[in-house]
Design an enzyme around this catalytic site. Structure first.
Site, PDB file in Angstrom:
ATOM      1  N   GLY A  25       0.770  -1.315   0.182  1.00 41.67           N
ATOM      2  CA  GLY A  25       0.111  -0.128   0.065  1.00 41.67           C
ATOM      3  C   GLY A  25       0.979   1.380  -0.048  1.00 41.67           C
ATOM      4  O   GLY A  25       1.804   1.398   0.614  1.00 41.67           O
ATOM      5  N   GLU A  84       5.297  -5.190   5.876  1.00 40.93           N
ATOM      6  CA  GLU A  84       5.623  -6.553   6.203  1.00 40.93           C
ATOM      7  C   GLU A  84       5.858  -7.318   4.922  1.00 40.93           C
ATOM      8  O   GLU A  84       6.372  -8.477   4.976  1.00 40.93           O
ATOM      9  CB  GLU A  84       4.598  -7.075   7.217  1.00 40.93           C
ATOM     10  CG  GLU A  84       3.317  -6.848   6.863  1.00 40.93           C
ATOM     11  CD  GLU A  84       2.177  -7.773   7.265  1.00 40.93           C
ATOM     12  OE1 GLU A  84       0.928  -7.556   7.360  1.00 40.93           O
ATOM     13  OE2 GLU A  84       2.451  -9.028   7.635  1.00 40.93           O
ATOM     14  N   ASP A 107       0.349   1.895   9.027  1.00 46.80           N
ATOM     15  CA  ASP A 107      -0.417   1.177   9.970  1.00 46.80           C
ATOM     16  C   ASP A 107       0.506   1.214  11.284  1.00 46.80           C
ATOM     17  O   ASP A 107       0.282   0.826  12.285  1.00 46.80           O
ATOM     18  CB  ASP A 107      -0.587  -0.132   9.775  1.00 46.80           C
ATOM     19  CG  ASP A 107      -1.486  -0.266   8.413  1.00 46.80           C
ATOM     20  OD1 ASP A 107      -2.386   0.308   8.534  1.00 46.80           O
ATOM     21  OD2 ASP A 107      -1.657  -1.499   7.829  1.00 46.80           O
ATOM     22  N   MET A 120      -8.165   2.905   9.066  1.00 53.51           N
ATOM     23  CA  MET A 120      -7.314   1.672   8.813  1.00 53.51           C
ATOM     24  C   MET A 120      -6.602   1.015   9.697  1.00 53.51           C
ATOM     25  O   MET A 120      -6.345   1.622  10.862  1.00 53.51           O
ATOM     26  CB  MET A 120      -6.268   2.039   7.238  1.00 53.51           C
ATOM     27  CG  MET A 120      -7.007   2.033   6.057  1.00 53.51           C
ATOM     28  SD  MET A 120      -5.924   2.331   4.633  1.00 53.51           S
ATOM     29  CE  MET A 120      -7.044   1.991   3.426  1.00 53.51           C
ATOM     30  N   GLY A 121      -6.256  -0.291   9.331  1.00 48.28           N
ATOM     31  CA  GLY A 121      -5.538  -1.042  10.441  1.00 48.28           C
ATOM     32  C   GLY A 121      -6.203  -2.294  10.625  1.00 48.28           C
ATOM     33  O   GLY A 121      -7.133  -2.696  11.237  1.00 48.28           O
ATOM     34  N   VAL A 147      -8.207   7.736   1.739  1.00 50.12           N
ATOM     35  CA  VAL A 147      -7.801   9.278   2.079  1.00 50.12           C
ATOM     36  C   VAL A 147      -6.783   9.344   2.968  1.00 50.12           C
ATOM     37  O   VAL A 147      -5.717  10.424   3.035  1.00 50.12           O
ATOM     38  CB  VAL A 147      -9.289   9.996   2.746  1.00 50.12           C
ATOM     39  CG1 VAL A 147      -8.784  11.338   3.124  1.00 50.12           C
ATOM     40  CG2 VAL A 147     -10.276   9.901   1.809  1.00 50.12           C
ATOM     41  N   GLN A 148      -6.491   8.526   4.115  1.00 54.23           N
ATOM     42  CA  GLN A 148      -5.660   8.425   5.047  1.00 54.23           C
ATOM     43  C   GLN A 148      -4.167   8.424   4.512  1.00 54.23           C
ATOM     44  O   GLN A 148      -3.147   8.110   5.089  1.00 54.23           O
ATOM     45  CB  GLN A 148      -5.779   7.091   6.077  1.00 54.23           C
ATOM     46  CG  GLN A 148      -7.318   7.281   6.767  1.00 54.23           C
ATOM     47  CD  GLN A 148      -7.653   5.917   7.447  1.00 54.23           C
ATOM     48  OE1 GLN A 148      -7.311   5.736   8.564  1.00 54.23           O
ATOM     49  NE2 GLN A 148      -8.302   5.018   6.813  1.00 54.23           N
TER      50      GLN A 148
HETATM   51  O1  F6P Z   1      -1.156  -1.859   4.716  1.00 53.87           O
HETATM   52  C1  F6P Z   1      -1.588  -0.443   4.440  1.00 53.87           C
HETATM   53  C2  F6P Z   1      -3.082  -0.655   4.443  1.00 53.87           C
HETATM   54  O2  F6P Z   1      -3.439   0.776   4.236  1.00 53.87           O
HETATM   55  C3  F6P Z   1      -3.979  -1.141   5.339  1.00 53.87           C
HETATM   56  O3  F6P Z   1      -4.032  -0.412   6.383  1.00 53.87           O
HETATM   57  C4  F6P Z   1      -5.000  -1.325   4.818  1.00 53.87           C
HETATM   58  O4  F6P Z   1      -5.836  -2.581   5.300  1.00 53.87           O
HETATM   59  C5  F6P Z   1      -4.557  -2.057   3.405  1.00 53.87           C
HETATM   60  O5  F6P Z   1      -3.388  -1.100   3.183  1.00 53.87           O
HETATM   61  C6  F6P Z   1      -5.617  -1.668   2.142  1.00 53.87           C
HETATM   62  O6  F6P Z   1      -5.142  -2.358   1.126  1.00 53.87           O
HETATM   63  P1  F6P Z   1      -5.600  -1.919  -0.246  1.00 53.87           P
HETATM   64  O7  F6P Z   1      -4.927  -0.492  -0.802  1.00 53.87           O
HETATM   65  O8  F6P Z   1      -4.949  -2.927  -0.941  1.00 53.87           O
HETATM   66  O9  F6P Z   1      -7.051  -1.936  -0.455  1.00 53.87           O
END
Ligand code: F6P
Length: 341
Positions: free
Chosen positions: A10, A103, A127, A169-170, A272-273
């Site tokens: 992400g 990770e 995160d 998120m998280g 947005v975050q």
């Molecule tokens: O790992 C970062 C993150 O923003 C998480 O907080 C969230 O669950 C995930 O990526 C969302 O992933 P994607 O952008 O693939 O929907």
């Protein structure tokens, strides 16, 4: 030396600041050359590159996203993926890789380093759930965006006497929820580390209305109800086996309204975050990570990640960062509980 740089997973405000610092110090101080790999591990896997020199990194310090692009491609899951990367690096004359990621991206970096490739990692995730570093860049920006939203939601919640739920998120770690909830004066904070009891949440909501204030409930997308209390729908999996989340805010909206009789509305902050310009804190942290990552490569180090310990940037084994997630300790959550209800 010829060094490849990639950003995976992400995206996250501050990625461009790392790239800029790596390239500026690498070219101007050490005289190295760079190759930009496009879209995370897809770049080295398929040999997709872009020029990465000083002109290419001009003006990118405050820009969100990543000029290299990103993806969740997992080469370890693809047959012959690691050999293809090895061959492509050889063909392109790339001696070392700097992998900027969370990770998953760094898990791949760990595997490649164990198989003899020269790889240095830079921790990134909004995160803040990577082990072996006190903070990751992007987190401060995400928290600030969530707090700005919570501040705004307070006034409309009061006007309408509504319970407002803010989903942040998280998926495995509740750091964004905890910090934004604390800074934003949330009435309740729900995190994945601590399954919640819906009746208790409703009691907090009612108590808040009794004192003539409207409650704000901050919930991490990965928060779950205590076993046997509420059913949730399972989502799809991505290439790294993570469930695509979202929906807990909606569940809470429905349940709180039904159980308390108070009108409820959810706001899902979502991507947005992760968008837009990084905060000053994140720009500085990302820049320092980049400067130390290129030092590590220049000195011939591999299988390491740069990390923040206190105010110092240090090197830690990549395996230490990726073997388990850094989740919110329950005693940290208990600090926030004082303000619930
Ligand atoms: O790992 C970062 C993150 O923003 C998480 O907080 C969230 O669950 C995930 O990526 C969302 O992933 P994607 O952008 O693939 O929907």
């Amino acid at each position: 030396m010829r060094i490849g740089v990639l950003t995976g997973g992400g995206d996250c405000p501050g990625l461009n600041a790392v790239i800029r610092a790596v390239v500026r110090k690498g070219v101007e101080v050490y005289g190295h050359e760079f190759v930009g790999f496009r879209d995370g591990w897809k770049g080295p896997l398929e040999g997709i590159t872009m020029p990465l020199d000083v002109p290419a990194v001009r003006g990118i310090l405050p820009r969100g996203g990543t000029i290299l692009g990103s993806s969740r491609t997992n080469p370890v899951k693809i047959d012959g993926g690691v050999d293809r990367i090895r061959q492509n690096l050889r063909d392109l004359g790339v001696d070392a890789l700097i992998a900027i990621g969370g990770e998953d991206t760094l898990g791949v970096a760990t595997a490649l380093a164990e198989q003899g490739l020269t790889v240095v990692g830079v921790p990134k995730t909004i995160d803040n759930d990577l082990n072996a570093t006190d903070y990751t860049f992007g987190f401060d920006t995400a928290v600030q965006i969530a707090v700005d939203a919570i501040d705004r939601l307070h006034t409309t919640a009061e006007s309408h006497h509504r319970a407002l739920i803010v989903e942040v998120m998280g998926r495995h770690a509740g750091w964004i929820a905890l910090h934004s909830g604390l800074a934003g004066g949330a009435n309740v904070i729900l995190i994945p580390e601590r399954p919640f009891d819906i009746d208790r949440v409703c009691d907090y909501v009612k108590a808040r209305f009794e004192r003539h204030y409207a409650p704000i409930i901050v919930v991490a997308e990965g928060a779950t109800p205590a076993e046997g209390t509420l059913a949730l729908q399972a989502g799809e999996l991505d290439a790294f086996g993570h469930v695509r989340l979202g929906g807990i805010g909606q569940v809470l909206e429905r349940e709180i309204e039904a159980r308390t009789g108070f009108e409820s509305r959810q706001t899902v902050l979502g991507h947005v975050q992760r968008g837009g310009t990084p905060t000053a804190y994140d720009r500085v942290l990302a820049t320092r990570f980049g400067l130390h990552a290129i030092d590590a490569v220049h000195e011939g180090d591999s299988g390491v990640m740069v990390a923040l310990h206190g105010t110092d940037i240090v090197r830690v084994p990549l395996s230490a960062a990726t073997k388990e997630l850094k989740v919110v300790p329950l005693e940290r959550y208990a600090e926030a509980e004082v303000f619930f209800g």
